[in-house]
Structure formats: structure tokens, C-alpha cells
Design a protein around this motif. Sequence first.
Motif, short mmCIF file in Angstrom:
data_model
loop_
_atom_site.label_atom_id
_atom_site.label_comp_id
_atom_site.label_asym_id
_atom_site.label_seq_id
_atom_site.Cartn_x
_atom_site.Cartn_y
_atom_site.Cartn_z
N LEU A 96 -23.65 -33.53 -35.92
CA LEU A 96 -23.62 -33.00 -34.56
C LEU A 96 -23.96 -31.51 -34.55
O LEU A 96 -24.50 -31.01 -33.57
CB LEU A 96 -22.26 -33.26 -33.93
CG LEU A 96 -21.97 -34.74 -33.65
CD1 LEU A 96 -20.57 -34.91 -33.10
CD2 LEU A 96 -22.99 -35.34 -32.71
N GLY A 97 -23.67 -30.83 -35.65
CA GLY A 97 -24.07 -29.43 -35.77
C GLY A 97 -25.58 -29.28 -35.74
O GLY A 97 -26.11 -28.37 -35.10
N LEU B 180 -30.66 -28.68 -29.79
CA LEU B 180 -30.54 -28.51 -28.34
C LEU B 180 -30.66 -27.04 -27.94
O LEU B 180 -31.31 -26.72 -26.94
CB LEU B 180 -29.21 -29.09 -27.85
CG LEU B 180 -29.08 -30.61 -27.92
CD1 LEU B 180 -27.65 -31.03 -27.58
CD2 LEU B 180 -30.08 -31.31 -27.02
N ARG B 181 -30.06 -26.14 -28.74
CA ARG B 181 -30.20 -24.71 -28.46
C ARG B 181 -31.66 -24.27 -28.53
O ARG B 181 -32.15 -23.53 -27.67
CB ARG B 181 -29.38 -23.88 -29.45
CG ARG B 181 -27.91 -23.90 -29.20
CD ARG B 181 -27.18 -22.94 -30.15
NE ARG B 181 -25.78 -23.27 -30.18
CZ ARG B 181 -25.18 -23.98 -31.12
NH1 ARG B 181 -25.84 -24.43 -32.17
NH2 ARG B 181 -23.89 -24.23 -31.05
N LEU C 81 -36.75 -22.73 -25.75
CA LEU C 81 -38.18 -22.96 -25.49
C LEU C 81 -38.44 -23.50 -24.08
O LEU C 81 -39.54 -23.36 -23.56
CB LEU C 81 -38.75 -23.94 -26.52
CG LEU C 81 -38.73 -23.47 -27.97
CD1 LEU C 81 -39.13 -24.61 -28.90
CD2 LEU C 81 -39.65 -22.27 -28.15
N ASN C 82 -37.42 -24.11 -23.48
CA ASN C 82 -37.56 -24.76 -22.17
C ASN C 82 -36.35 -24.41 -21.29
O ASN C 82 -35.52 -25.27 -21.00
CB ASN C 82 -37.64 -26.28 -22.33
CG ASN C 82 -38.77 -26.69 -23.24
OD1 ASN C 82 -39.91 -26.77 -22.82
ND2 ASN C 82 -38.45 -26.96 -24.49
N ARG D 279 -25.19 -30.51 -19.51
CA ARG D 279 -24.48 -31.71 -19.06
C ARG D 279 -24.43 -32.77 -20.16
O ARG D 279 -23.39 -33.42 -20.36
CB ARG D 279 -25.13 -32.28 -17.81
CG ARG D 279 -24.89 -31.43 -16.59
CD ARG D 279 -25.51 -32.02 -15.37
NE ARG D 279 -25.28 -31.17 -14.22
CZ ARG D 279 -25.91 -31.29 -13.08
NH1 ARG D 279 -26.82 -32.24 -12.91
NH2 ARG D 279 -25.65 -30.47 -12.08
N LEU D 280 -25.54 -32.97 -20.85
CA LEU D 280 -25.58 -33.94 -21.94
C LEU D 280 -24.62 -33.53 -23.04
O LEU D 280 -23.83 -34.34 -23.54
CB LEU D 280 -26.99 -34.08 -22.50
CG LEU D 280 -27.13 -34.94 -23.75
CD1 LEU D 280 -26.68 -36.38 -23.47
CD2 LEU D 280 -28.55 -34.89 -24.27
N ALA D 281 -24.66 -32.27 -23.44
CA ALA D 281 -23.79 -31.78 -24.52
C ALA D 281 -22.31 -31.93 -24.14
O ALA D 281 -21.49 -32.36 -24.95
CB ALA D 281 -24.11 -30.32 -24.84
#
Length: 60
Positions: free
Chosen positions: A22-23, A29-30, A35-36, A45-47
Motif C-alpha cells: 500500500l506504500g 497516487l501522489r 502530474l494530473n 476519495r479513492l485513497a
Amino acid sequence: MYFTDRGIEELESRRGEEEVSLGWLAEQLRTFVDLNPDFEVPVERLATWLARLDDEDDEE
């Protein structure tokens, strides 16, 4: 089928056999949000949803 299902299906077919921490996912995700930046809220929200999955069991 939602449009996002295509991306999920591609992820599963290309990398479905891999195991990641998960790390590692958090770091990806970061990077994606860096980038986006327009996707910051959906990624947040997903995290949060992933982080709290076990909490739903406690509420029932």
C-alpha cells in the motif's frame, strides 16, 4: 459498464498477478496527482475509501 471499467480491466490484465504494498500504491497516487492535479479530489476519495474499508465492518 462504466468507462472507468476499461482502465480497471487493463490494469487487471496487465498487472493482476503482481503484488504491491500500500506504500507503493500511495506513492504512485501522489505521483499521479502531481502530474494530473485535476484528479486530486477523486484520488483523495479513492485513497480515503481504501483506508477506511475495515471501518465499514465495525459499523454493522
